[in-house]
Design a protein around this motif. Structure first.
Motif, PDB file in Angstrom:
ATOM      1  N   ILE A   1     -42.948  37.842  22.706  1.00  0.00           N
ATOM      2  CA  ILE A   1     -43.152  36.900  23.828  1.00  0.00           C
ATOM      3  C   ILE A   1     -43.831  38.097  24.995  1.00  0.00           C
ATOM      4  O   ILE A   1     -45.128  37.613  25.660  1.00  0.00           O
ATOM      5  CB  ILE A   1     -42.084  36.280  24.573  1.00  0.00           C
ATOM      6  N   GLN A   2     -43.333  38.899  25.197  1.00  0.00           N
ATOM      7  CA  GLN A   2     -43.964  40.147  26.370  1.00  0.00           C
ATOM      8  C   GLN A   2     -45.179  40.423  25.683  1.00  0.00           C
ATOM      9  O   GLN A   2     -46.066  40.655  26.660  1.00  0.00           O
ATOM     10  CB  GLN A   2     -43.014  41.167  26.428  1.00  0.00           C
ATOM     11  N   ILE A   3     -45.693  40.717  24.651  1.00  0.00           N
ATOM     12  CA  ILE A   3     -46.955  41.226  24.257  1.00  0.00           C
ATOM     13  C   ILE A   3     -48.014  40.079  24.374  1.00  0.00           C
ATOM     14  O   ILE A   3     -49.149  40.299  24.348  1.00  0.00           O
ATOM     15  CB  ILE A   3     -46.780  41.935  22.852  1.00  0.00           C
ATOM     16  N   SER A   4     -47.405  38.844  24.036  1.00  0.00           N
ATOM     17  CA  SER A   4     -48.198  37.615  24.181  1.00  0.00           C
ATOM     18  C   SER A   4     -48.559  37.499  25.531  1.00  0.00           C
ATOM     19  O   SER A   4     -50.082  37.181  26.072  1.00  0.00           O
ATOM     20  CB  SER A   4     -47.471  36.418  23.795  1.00  0.00           C
ATOM     21  N   TRP A   5     -47.736  37.639  26.514  1.00  0.00           N
ATOM     22  CA  TRP A   5     -47.975  37.466  27.931  1.00  0.00           C
ATOM     23  C   TRP A   5     -49.218  38.677  28.477  1.00  0.00           C
ATOM     24  O   TRP A   5     -50.115  38.686  29.151  1.00  0.00           O
ATOM     25  CB  TRP A   5     -47.014  37.741  28.893  1.00  0.00           C
ATOM     26  N   TYR A   6     -49.047  39.793  27.607  1.00  0.00           N
ATOM     27  CA  TYR A   6     -49.925  41.121  28.040  1.00  0.00           C
ATOM     28  C   TYR A   6     -51.442  40.720  27.522  1.00  0.00           C
ATOM     29  O   TYR A   6     -52.146  41.079  28.179  1.00  0.00           O
ATOM     30  CB  TYR A   6     -49.247  42.264  27.265  1.00  0.00           C
TER      31      TYR A   6
ATOM     32  N   GLY B   1     -40.685  27.885  32.306  1.00  0.00           N
ATOM     33  CA  GLY B   1     -41.012  28.624  31.380  1.00  0.00           C
ATOM     34  C   GLY B   1     -42.156  29.732  31.886  1.00  0.00           C
ATOM     35  O   GLY B   1     -42.244  30.758  31.127  1.00  0.00           O
ATOM     36  N   THR B   2     -42.780  29.727  32.954  1.00  0.00           N
ATOM     37  CA  THR B   2     -43.326  30.746  33.682  1.00  0.00           C
ATOM     38  C   THR B   2     -43.019  32.278  33.494  1.00  0.00           C
ATOM     39  O   THR B   2     -43.800  32.901  33.275  1.00  0.00           O
ATOM     40  CB  THR B   2     -43.956  30.337  34.978  1.00  0.00           C
ATOM     41  N   LEU B   3     -41.669  32.263  33.968  1.00  0.00           N
ATOM     42  CA  LEU B   3     -41.084  33.523  33.810  1.00  0.00           C
ATOM     43  C   LEU B   3     -39.784  33.816  33.140  1.00  0.00           C
ATOM     44  O   LEU B   3     -38.954  34.613  33.450  1.00  0.00           O
ATOM     45  CB  LEU B   3     -40.730  33.803  35.268  1.00  0.00           C
ATOM     46  N   ILE B   4     -39.445  32.646  32.143  1.00  0.00           N
ATOM     47  CA  ILE B   4     -38.162  32.724  31.488  1.00  0.00           C
ATOM     48  C   ILE B   4     -38.137  33.877  30.625  1.00  0.00           C
ATOM     49  O   ILE B   4     -37.015  34.488  30.533  1.00  0.00           O
ATOM     50  CB  ILE B   4     -37.673  31.446  30.626  1.00  0.00           C
ATOM     51  N   SER B   5     -39.420  34.188  30.017  1.00  0.00           N
ATOM     52  CA  SER B   5     -39.091  35.687  29.422  1.00  0.00           C
ATOM     53  C   SER B   5     -38.880  36.873  30.101  1.00  0.00           C
ATOM     54  O   SER B   5     -38.085  37.980  29.762  1.00  0.00           O
ATOM     55  CB  SER B   5     -40.527  35.857  28.485  1.00  0.00           C
ATOM     56  N   ASN B   6     -39.771  36.977  31.336  1.00  0.00           N
ATOM     57  CA  ASN B   6     -39.374  37.974  32.058  1.00  0.00           C
ATOM     58  C   ASN B   6     -38.160  37.859  32.506  1.00  0.00           C
ATOM     59  O   ASN B   6     -37.471  38.989  33.011  1.00  0.00           O
ATOM     60  CB  ASN B   6     -40.379  37.873  33.485  1.00  0.00           C
TER      61      ASN B   6
ATOM     62  N   LYS C   1     -44.335  25.384  27.617  1.00  0.00           N
ATOM     63  CA  LYS C   1     -43.410  24.489  27.221  1.00  0.00           C
ATOM     64  C   LYS C   1     -42.310  25.035  26.091  1.00  0.00           C
ATOM     65  O   LYS C   1     -41.055  25.047  26.233  1.00  0.00           O
ATOM     66  CB  LYS C   1     -44.225  23.231  26.695  1.00  0.00           C
ATOM     67  N   LEU C   2     -42.889  25.963  25.069  1.00  0.00           N
ATOM     68  CA  LEU C   2     -42.228  26.528  24.122  1.00  0.00           C
ATOM     69  C   LEU C   2     -41.089  27.563  24.790  1.00  0.00           C
ATOM     70  O   LEU C   2     -40.050  27.662  24.390  1.00  0.00           O
ATOM     71  CB  LEU C   2     -43.137  27.239  23.036  1.00  0.00           C
ATOM     72  N   LEU C   3     -41.425  28.586  25.552  1.00  0.00           N
ATOM     73  CA  LEU C   3     -40.847  29.389  26.522  1.00  0.00           C
ATOM     74  C   LEU C   3     -39.815  28.627  26.859  1.00  0.00           C
ATOM     75  O   LEU C   3     -38.493  29.121  26.941  1.00  0.00           O
ATOM     76  CB  LEU C   3     -41.761  30.137  27.348  1.00  0.00           C
ATOM     77  N   GLY C   4     -39.806  27.800  27.828  1.00  0.00           N
ATOM     78  CA  GLY C   4     -38.743  26.999  28.439  1.00  0.00           C
ATOM     79  C   GLY C   4     -37.706  26.248  27.786  1.00  0.00           C
ATOM     80  O   GLY C   4     -36.846  25.704  28.040  1.00  0.00           O
ATOM     81  N   THR C   5     -38.172  26.150  26.174  1.00  0.00           N
ATOM     82  CA  THR C   5     -37.482  25.485  25.272  1.00  0.00           C
ATOM     83  C   THR C   5     -36.491  26.386  24.445  1.00  0.00           C
ATOM     84  O   THR C   5     -35.256  26.354  24.603  1.00  0.00           O
ATOM     85  CB  THR C   5     -37.989  24.391  24.519  1.00  0.00           C
TER      86      THR C   5
ATOM     87  N   LYS D   1     -35.099  20.435  29.307  1.00  0.00           N
ATOM     88  CA  LYS D   1     -34.847  21.369  28.202  1.00  0.00           C
ATOM     89  C   LYS D   1     -34.404  22.817  28.522  1.00  0.00           C
ATOM     90  O   LYS D   1     -33.293  22.992  27.493  1.00  0.00           O
ATOM     91  CB  LYS D   1     -36.424  21.603  27.573  1.00  0.00           C
ATOM     92  N   PRO D   2     -34.478  23.447  29.661  1.00  0.00           N
ATOM     93  CA  PRO D   2     -34.095  24.597  29.750  1.00  0.00           C
ATOM     94  C   PRO D   2     -32.296  24.663  29.724  1.00  0.00           C
ATOM     95  O   PRO D   2     -31.824  25.544  29.532  1.00  0.00           O
ATOM     96  CB  PRO D   2     -34.571  25.485  30.755  1.00  0.00           C
ATOM     97  N   ILE D   3     -32.229  23.585  30.834  1.00  0.00           N
ATOM     98  CA  ILE D   3     -30.452  23.248  31.076  1.00  0.00           C
ATOM     99  C   ILE D   3     -29.694  22.840  29.888  1.00  0.00           C
ATOM    100  O   ILE D   3     -28.813  23.399  29.528  1.00  0.00           O
ATOM    101  CB  ILE D   3     -30.467  22.305  32.139  1.00  0.00           C
ATOM    102  N   ASN D   4     -30.446  22.085  28.995  1.00  0.00           N
ATOM    103  CA  ASN D   4     -29.900  21.507  27.672  1.00  0.00           C
ATOM    104  C   ASN D   4     -29.906  22.509  26.854  1.00  0.00           C
ATOM    105  O   ASN D   4     -28.387  22.857  26.046  1.00  0.00           O
ATOM    106  CB  ASN D   4     -30.920  20.415  27.016  1.00  0.00           C
ATOM    107  N   GLY D   5     -30.741  23.508  26.803  1.00  0.00           N
ATOM    108  CA  GLY D   5     -30.515  24.567  25.741  1.00  0.00           C
ATOM    109  C   GLY D   5     -29.536  25.728  26.118  1.00  0.00           C
ATOM    110  O   GLY D   5     -28.885  26.015  25.327  1.00  0.00           O
ATOM    111  N   PHE D   6     -29.360  26.017  27.376  1.00  0.00           N
ATOM    112  CA  PHE D   6     -28.686  26.897  27.875  1.00  0.00           C
ATOM    113  C   PHE D   6     -27.204  26.443  27.751  1.00  0.00           C
ATOM    114  O   PHE D   6     -26.451  27.145  27.219  1.00  0.00           O
ATOM    115  CB  PHE D   6     -29.051  27.134  29.466  1.00  0.00           C
TER     116      PHE D   6
END
Length: 426
Positions: A117-122, A218-223, A344-348, A401-406
């Protein structure tokens, strides 16, 4: 569960500045004054601006859009602060904490997800720079490959100089970027006619609340999931929690608002291009440079931490260069146009990782991880089974989705730990 004989957390040495394989000593933590600019620089991402532009056309400004931004960033900030608090108490990064909840071998899947994920953002960031130079300075499109190549390895090289360099870069960049963002916000407010003008703008697109929240988170969930490395830890859990929550809630929220305003006024979520349209090309380019420089340096650092975990060797420069090369291929391959589905995928699929770790720390280990030197099971099946199940719940179950998954991950991990157990450590 099986145990593994491969090396556990490595012994800390004075030269292990980045602590990629070990817990961070208390005397190596940073002050809040040093940490704040670094975390803010970590959150000031152009991807956040684009997310604001993606959701704003679908909602009336008040209370819909404002409520959406507040709630989305409250979810993001709380998630980040919770993980960072555990990291500060234990001295461990997310990828190290994952060894307890997924096993010594099983956690490598977590390492792979976070590093990819990080390298995709890069790669996306390098492609964004090339696209902006095409539009702002008429750089020929056929030179994109060269622009991406230079940007990819230049940011990687600057990250090599470590915490002190990124610290001072962030101090300068954050103040400059915030000034420029307030400037464009003031211009937008004036041209839109203030609050009344904003309220008069009618939605032009349709987007469900749950889907929009997933994009915002999802904008910063990986960070957020990797805001636990040693560069982002203060001396106490409370100060780490407060600083992290403030950075991810207020600053990220501010950037989303700026992207939303730019989209509403210019029909373009790219604030850099908005500044250029106002005759402020120099300031737009400065904003682009500082934004991407700070974000890319932090991103390649987070990748190197996760990469070190996958192979269990502390070779920062090897993983940084390798990751930059993968990012280069992704950028050349067109990752720039995949932002919306990517968010959307990151947030899920990212929040369940944090949910399993939080559940493991608070519910299973009662707020105290075992000694990092203790042998870990090769596979913690409670975590390994929890993750895909929680992702499926997040993806298919209606709602946020983020709340459901967490929440699903927290509950499933606790229950499965009781049923399966953690096995005997060697």
């Amino acid at each position: 569960m099986n145990t593994t004989s491969e090396p556990e957390f490595s012994t800390l040495t004075p030269v292990s500045e980045d602590y990629t394989l070990s817990a961070v000593r208390a005397n190596a933590r940073k002050s809040m004054r040093s940490l704040a600019p670094l975390l803010i620089g970590f959150t000031l991402s152009c991807g956040t601006l684009f997310a604001g532009g993606l959701v704003s056309p679908a909602f009336r400004f008040w209370p819909d859009l404002v409520g959406l931004i507040i709630l989305g960033n409250l979810i993001l900030g709380s998630y980040t602060a919770g993980l960072s608090y555990i990291a500060a108490k234990s001295g461990l990064s997310t990828v190290l904490m994952a060894r307890f909840s997924f096993g010594n071998v099983g956690s490598r899947w977590v390492d792979f997800i976070l590093s990819f994920i990080q390298i995709s953002w890069y790669g996306w960031g390098s492609a964004l720079i090339a696209d902006s130079l095409n539009k702002l300075m008429d750089v020929p499109v056929y030179l994109n490959w060269l622009t991406i190549l230079v940007c990819t390895y230049l940011c990687c090289a600057t990250a090599y100089f470590g915490y002190r360099f990124i610290d001072w870069l962030s101090r300068f960049a954050v103040s400059t970027m915030l000034f420029l963002m307030f400037w464009i916000l003031a211009i937008a407010m004036s041209k839109l006619g203030g609050f009344e003008g904003l309220q008069a703008i009618q939605p032009t697109q349709q987007l469900a609340w749950g889907e929009a929240l997933t994009i915002v988170v999802g904008t910063l969930i990986s960070n957020a999931t990797q805001a636990t490395n040693n560069r982002h830890l203060t001396k106490t859990g409370s100060t780490t929690l407060i600083t992290t929550l403030a950075a991810f809630f207020f600053v990220n929220g501010f950037f989303i608002i700026c992207g939303a305003f730019s989209s509403l006024l210019y029909a373009n979520e790219d604030v850099v291009q908005a500044l250029a349209q106002e005759g402020l090309l120099f300031w737009g380019l400065l904003l682009l440079l500082l934004n991407m420089w700070t974000t890319q340096a932090n991103t390649i650092d987070a990748f190197s931490v996760a990469g070190s975990q996958i192979f269990r060797i502390n070779k920062w420069i090897i993983f940084a260069l390798g990751g930059a090369t993968v990012a280069l291929v992704l950028a050349w391959g067109g990752i720039y146009i995949m932002l919306l589905p990517y968010l959307k995928l990151l947030g899920t699929f990212i929040p369940p990782l944090g949910g399993a770790i939080v559940s493991d720390y608070w519910l299973v280990h009662r707020g105290q991880f075992p000694s990092p030197e203790a042998r870990q099971p090769a596979f913690n099946w409670a975590g390994i089974i929890t993750y895909p199940l929680a992702c499926a719940i997040a993806y298919f179950y209606p709602g946020i989705k983020p709340i459901n998954g967490f929440i699903a991950a927290v509950m499933l991990y606790f229950v499965l730990s009781k049923i399966i157990g953690r096995g005997k450590r060697g």
